[in-house]
Design a protein around this motif. Sequence first.
Motif, PDB file in Angstrom:
ATOM      1  N   ASN A   1      46.397-120.009  44.801  1.00 56.13           N
ATOM      2  CA  ASN A   1      47.762-119.947  45.311  1.00 56.13           C
ATOM      3  C   ASN A   1      48.202-118.511  45.074  1.00 56.13           C
ATOM      4  O   ASN A   1      47.411-117.682  44.617  1.00 56.13           O
TER       5      ASN A   1
ATOM      6  N   ALA B   1      52.935-119.881  54.779  1.00 58.51           N
ATOM      7  CA  ALA B   1      52.055-120.475  55.787  1.00 58.51           C
ATOM      8  C   ALA B   1      50.954-119.499  56.181  1.00 58.51           C
ATOM      9  O   ALA B   1      49.781-119.877  56.318  1.00 58.51           O
TER      10      ALA B   1
ATOM     11  N   LEU C   1      48.411-119.152  53.245  1.00 60.69           N
ATOM     12  CA  LEU C   1      47.565-120.331  53.096  1.00 60.69           C
ATOM     13  C   LEU C   1      46.495-120.366  54.188  1.00 60.69           C
ATOM     14  O   LEU C   1      45.309-120.559  53.900  1.00 60.69           O
TER      15      LEU C   1
ATOM     16  N   TRP D   1      43.336-125.773  47.337  1.00 59.39           N
ATOM     17  CA  TRP D   1      44.665-125.198  47.166  1.00 59.39           C
ATOM     18  C   TRP D   1      45.379-125.895  46.018  1.00 59.39           C
ATOM     19  O   TRP D   1      45.301-127.117  45.865  1.00 59.39           O
TER      20      TRP D   1
ATOM     21  N   TRP E   1      49.410-129.635  46.258  1.00 60.07           N
ATOM     22  CA  TRP E   1      50.186-130.194  47.351  1.00 60.07           C
ATOM     23  C   TRP E   1      51.662-130.371  47.006  1.00 60.07           C
ATOM     24  O   TRP E   1      52.532-129.917  47.731  1.00 60.07           O
TER      25      TRP E   1
ATOM     26  N   THR F   1      53.907-126.305  49.410  1.00 62.55           N
ATOM     27  CA  THR F   1      53.535-126.939  50.670  1.00 62.55           C
ATOM     28  C   THR F   1      54.490-128.061  51.068  1.00 62.55           C
ATOM     29  O   THR F   1      54.463-128.515  52.210  1.00 62.55           O
TER      30      THR F   1
ATOM     31  N   PRO G   1      56.160-132.320  54.126  1.00 65.09           N
ATOM     32  CA  PRO G   1      55.517-131.015  54.325  1.00 65.09           C
ATOM     33  C   PRO G   1      56.479-129.995  54.934  1.00 65.09           C
ATOM     34  O   PRO G   1      57.250-130.316  55.844  1.00 65.09           O
TER      35      PRO G   1
ATOM     36  N   PRO H   1      54.093-124.135  54.955  1.00 69.78           N
ATOM     37  CA  PRO H   1      52.726-123.989  54.445  1.00 69.78           C
ATOM     38  C   PRO H   1      51.931-125.295  54.489  1.00 69.78           C
ATOM     39  O   PRO H   1      50.721-125.273  54.736  1.00 69.78           O
ATOM     40  N   GLY H   2      52.589-126.420  54.219  1.00 70.98           N
ATOM     41  CA  GLY H   2      51.894-127.700  54.309  1.00 70.98           C
ATOM     42  C   GLY H   2      51.454-128.010  55.726  1.00 70.98           C
ATOM     43  O   GLY H   2      50.342-128.492  55.963  1.00 70.98           O
TER      44      GLY H   2
ATOM     45  N   TYR I   1      48.430-126.021  56.567  1.00 75.46           N
ATOM     46  CA  TYR I   1      47.191-126.613  56.066  1.00 75.46           C
ATOM     47  C   TYR I   1      46.618-127.579  57.094  1.00 75.46           C
ATOM     48  O   TYR I   1      45.434-127.507  57.454  1.00 75.46           O
TER      49      TYR I   1
END
Length: 432
Positions: free
Chosen positions: A282, A302, A305, A322, A325, A334, A342, A345-346, A349
């Motif tokens: 991270n 985002a 990641l 990562w 979560w 995320t 989310p 960034p989530g 992913y």
Amino acid sequence: MKKALFAPLALAAVLLTAAPAAAAPQPVVPPPKAPFVKVDPSLFGMHVAALADTDFPGRLGGVRIWDNGVRWDQVEKTQGVYDWDRLDRIVANAKRAGAKDITYVLGSTPEWAAKRIDPVAFYYGGGTASDVKRLSYWRDWVRAVATRYKGQITSYQIWNEANLASFWAPQEAGNWKRMARLTDIAADEIRSIDRKAKVASASSTVIQGKRFTTESFFARYMKALVKRKVDVDAISVHLYPWTTKGPGGGTPIERLQGLEMARTVLDRLGRSDVPIWDTEVNYGNRRDNGHPEEIFGPKVGAAYLARTYIDSLRYGVTKVFWYAWESHVMGISTTDPATGTPIAPGKAYFTTEDWLSGARWGACSDQRVTVCSLKHKGERQYVMYANLGTTRSVKVPRASFDVKRLCTLDGQCTRIVNRTVRINQAPVLLVP
């Protein structure tokens, strides 16, 4: 996958010579032809602390079971008495989320097995960072786990961040030798029970100091493994960019510099053919740990990641996990801490996983922007991104690129107008 080594000096030259953002759009070309290699879904690993009690809201390529309440000291609180309930649920939920790799970390030491008790200096208190009083305790534990989860847990990591005193045997002289011995024992026991399970080395954070390649725990531990002739299936590192700003204090560029330092160690020892796993990563910091606070906004998060997984694919890191979560201790989150849903960034992913998992990856070239080729569902597609902090407008000539749409990390796709696309540090996907 053929490894393409990262060259910090070459990248620095790209950063220094990049054209100004105001320059007129210039054409780019596809990267050179190269064999296409299938992207293993297990590249897209994640830590999910609540996985024992909730379903993951999407597809998991892989999961590393750590900080889930199922360390050795939490499962075997009394010698020979195992509480498997929580670990059973985690494994079941990981499989339900589609995880192709389930990695379990075998530490930390229960008090009854520990040579030393230190509730203050050890990160998890008690005897968790201690060496074991008897090697038979360790052997019995490894056998118990491997027997119960044969065919379910696909890989075992020996220990977490064994280079840090708060996690492993700070008072033991030559503690890297002892960890090499634990690795040797675990590898033998696991392979005698589950031949398909992978054995990964104890993880080590890459602290980017001048002596890392020669005098760090990682360098000494790797040397000890070679001396003992221990064959591991993967080398585990934690590529939080650990610079003078502390863990997480850097960008994806510094992360790759840390990767190159780890590779230098492995090259010297003749272990460059062993896959590298980044089992925690991270950026930034929210913790009260004496290092500067650094929190990244959703758009930057985002981009970072997505770049982490793409850079790993490009430079030969075969698994990335990562961290984490639903955790909010590092600089990139995320999920929304209030709702658990989310955020950018989530979503990045899931989008990056959707773009690349199961696709066939080709080659990349650094031009005005970086251009990487892939094949997905019979289509030739291209990932593009600019240097960190920059934006570039480029032409994608029809004669070279059979693409019509540009897709972004939020999962949205738009039509390309006048064969011109605007690219920043966040990767985009160009598709027919």
